[in-house]
Design an enzyme around this catalytic site. Structure first.
Site: not given
Length: 754
Positions: A550, A724
């Site tokens: 991202d 994550e």
């Protein structure tokens, strides 16, 4: 020490509806994947793989005080602050065992689930819910609610005679739906249960003690997922008249266990069983059968795990248990989703559309709901990302396929079924209201010009590799290469990829080449190909969400002339025909692979940021083992001032000015799936191949593998979770948890199954 437990059973049924939905034909071969824990967003939720059907869920809260009900557990939430919750064993075909450590409510819950496949309606199943206090020196009381809801045409009827004081003994239901046929459902308390019959106001509520309450609520279609909201509203309404009697009086009010409408309480540990029996399945489970079946399943899972993922005999037991748990959690995170999604076919960013960029004419946004679709998929995180993600799924299927190749094919085909006539599939599958409730509005809309890393290609390749180990192999051309060169070969076995699925994959490949193509001939560029260069659409000034990385640094000024290294690498992996094309992205001055951008003088230039993007030709195995570029990449990886850390390869160089800055999502943190790609290509491509960098590749592999395993395991022991991402400087787990999507690839790393 007293432990109080209350059980509530809620029926949620909309009795008469008009609906259209898919019909799934069942047979003995595929019924093993019909029922499952396919509501992974819930701590424990069962449903079949058909839309508008029966769904179950579990809720609980403490009865220590009246405030605890506002923290009722239902959907997985990071804010619930558990000290870990994990499937210790899980096989979607057989059952699962899960342990939830709810320290706030002072209860450890265990959910055990087993199913009996067969018949024409998906088979039967049974579940055991048990609990005990975590801190035995403290009083503990918990309200437990189990509900079942019919989200479509059907019936569900209580067989017991009910009065206002509740139901004694076994609770029995009969029901019927178009997919499930006739079925029975019953709930039984565990053995040797002792009821609480004393305490303040016990005499007033004596008629309700030791009984179970039942509520039947009519709902609109598609609203079963709101069971928590509806149940709590009902509890408050029932309790209000009772509590109002004690308002402004000196009398102490009754405990929540008595004031609320679920007063069944036990002393000590508790358990209860739920049995679902399909009419056409002869084998019916009971308490003894369930106990024996759970024990047998647990042993079978352990043996299958060691057979599928062999580990050295010297591996510590706690490390084996950890690997089993993260594997079980990925399997336990598989879900079935059905519903509408939001798509905007008209909107394009200024720098996505060449014509619009030149004319300045903007297109307006027109998001709209599109027809319902279904998806069978693994999920990255049950608490934070309980939905399908395109680029995550290719990694998920690496591990799922090693466990069960046919299961991976079932999931892969479900994703391929989403590819539309144009060849597009949405990067996030947010299907239905329940899924949208977990997504901020600005991220709900999907755009048919936006891509995502085509990791489904990885899943197809891995599936083929596993099939090639089987006898009677037949290869066919997928026909995805426009030059006629054979690109992928598929062994034709049953079940396998049908001609329909192969055609959809071919459309998908050509969609990538058509919609994500970049401009080569402009700005004085020189390349061996006039067509093969690529650019992610859907970027903003600070993010390229479509790339999957991202906030990783890109060109400071978005421009239609950009060319993205990672996308051409993915396309090279897609076709295996573009090894030389990446030379367009090699910067001699920087001695690394780079994006290509357009500067303020409208000149083409390299955009170089040391990190995952610059590694892509290596990560996807596109470099020749003798390439001098490989030596530069390996040196960059192993430099502790750049990408190397004791915990894994960093996403961005430690020396980069943006390291750890801003959102800091892909600006330094360590990601397991990218390290898995590095280990995989080292293991399969560069270590076996003689060349000048073979020894360097082996040394990096050995040390990197140890670093990844030890750090993820260390953080799991410290926090109770797999995360994550991991901090680039300390190795600490960060952001979403539990994140047993691609972070569970550690199991493959441990067993060297790439």
């Amino acid at each position: 020490m007293k432990f109080d437990y209350t059980l509530g059973f809620v029926r949620l049924l909309f009795p008469v509806i008009s609906a259209s939905f898919a019909t799934g034909e069942l047979n003995g071969e595929d019924s093993s994947l019909f029922w499952g824990t396919f509501r992974p967003n819930l701590y424990f939720g069962l449903r079949p793989r058909v839309p508008n059907s029966l769904m179950t869920g579990l809720m609980w809260h403490s009865l220590a005080d009246y405030r605890a009900i506002s923290e009722t557990r239902h959907a997985c939430e990071q804010g619930d602050r558990f000290e870990g919750y994990t499937w210790t064993e899980h096989d979607p075909r057989l059952g699962g065992i899960q342990v939830l450590n709810d320290t706030r409510m002072n209860v450890q819950l265990t959910t055990e689930w087993l199913k009996v496949s067969g018949g024409e309606t998906g088979g039967s199943w049974a579940a055991r819910i048990s609990g005990k206090p975590i801190r035995e020196d403290e009083p503990s009381s918990t309200a437990i609610y189990f509900y079942v809801g019919s989200d479509g045409l059907g019936s569900l009827e209580l067989e017991n005679e009910e009065d206002g004081n509740g139901i004694e003994g076994v609770i029995r239901f009969t029901g019927s739906t178009s997919h499930l046929g006739d079925f029975r459902l019953r709930i039984e308390d565990g053995p040797d249960v002792t009821y609480v019959t004393e305490g303040l106001h016990a005499e007033r509520f004596s008629r309700k003690l030791g009984k179970t309450s039942f509520i039947g609520l009519p709902l609109q279609q598609g609203q079963v997922w709101k069971a928590k909201e509806l149940l709590l509203r009902n509890i408050f309404q029932e309790a209000q008249p009772i509590l109002s009697e004690y308002k402004d009086k000196d009398r102490e009010p009754p405990s929540p266990a008595k004031a609320f409408c679920y007063p069944e309480s036990f002393v000590g540990e508790f358990s209860f069983d739920i049995y679902y029996d399909a009419e056409d399945v002869k084998t019916k489970l009971d308490a003894n059968g369930l106990t024996a079946g759970i024990k047998g399943f647990k042993n079978a899972f352990h043996e299958r795990f060691l057979q599928k993922f062999p580990l050295p005999s010297t591996t510590p037991k706690d490390l084996i248990d950890f690997s089993k748990a993260i594997t079980a959690n990925l399997l336990g995170g598989i879900g079935y989703f059905y519903g509408t999604s939001i798509v905007d076919s008209s909107f394009t960013h200024d720098w996505d559309d060449d014509e619009m960029f030149n004319t300045g004419e903007k297109k307006s946004s027109h998001p709209a709901l599109v027809e319902p679709r279904e998806l069978f998929t693994a999920t990255p995180s049950r608490s934070f990302f309980p939905r399908g993600f395109y680029w995550d799924e290719g990694f998920h299927l690496q591990l799922i396929g090693e466990w069960d190749n046919d299961l991976s094919l079932d999931i892969l085909k479900s994703w391929v079924d989403l590819i539309d006539d144009d060849g597009w599939v949405g990067r996030e599958q947010i299907l239905g209201e329940e899924a949208r409730s977990k997504v901020p509005p600005e991220f709900q809309t999907q755009y048919p010009t936006y891509a995502n890393p085509p990791t489904l290609t990885m899943a197809v390749t891995a599936y083929i590799d596993r099939l090639r180990a089987l006898p009677d192999e037949i290869d066919v051309n997928l026909g995805m290469d426009p030059t006629g060169q054979q690109v992928l070969k598929v062994p034709v076995l049953e079940p396998g990829l049908s001609a329909f699925h192969l055609s959809a994959l071919r459309r998908h490949y050509h969609w990538f080449r058509r919609t994500q193509r970049g401009q080569i001939r402009q700005w004085g560029r020189k390349a061996r190909s006039r067509t093969e260069a690529y650019r992610w659409r859907g970027r903003s000034e600070t993010h390229v969400l479509t790339s999957g990385l991202d906030d990783y640094p890109r060109a400071s000024l978005p421009h239609v002339g950009e060319l993205h290294l990672d996308l051409i690498s993915w396309m090279g992996f897609f076709t295996r025909t573009m090894r030389d094309i990446a030379n367009l992205h090699w910067s001699e001055d920087n001695n690394m692979y780079c994006d290509v951008g357009i500067d303020e003088d409208d000149e083409s230039h390299f955009v170089c940021h040391k990190g995952y993007i610059s590694l892509f030709p290596f990560l996807l195995g596109l470099l020749d083992p003798n390439s001098p570029h490989l030596g530069s990449i390996l040196s960059l990886i192993r430099d502790p001032d750049e990408l190397w850390s004791p915990y894994g390869i960093r996403s961005l160089s430690k020396s980069h000015p943006l390291f750890g800055q801003g959102e800091n999502y892909w600006r330094g943190p360590i990601w397991v799936q990218m390290n898995y790609l590095a280990l995989s290509t080292l293991y399969k491509t560069y270590i076996p191949s003689p060349g000048p960098y073979q020894r360097q590749a082996r040394d990096i592999y050995d040390e990197l593998r140890t670093n990844i395993i030890s750090n993820v395991f260390k953080e799991y022991q410290r926090t109770g979770y797999v995360w994550e991402q991991y901090d680039a400087l300390t190795g600490e787990g960060k952001r979403s948890h539990p994140f047993t999507g691609w972070s569970s690839l550690v199991t493959l790393i441990m067993s060297e199954k790439y």
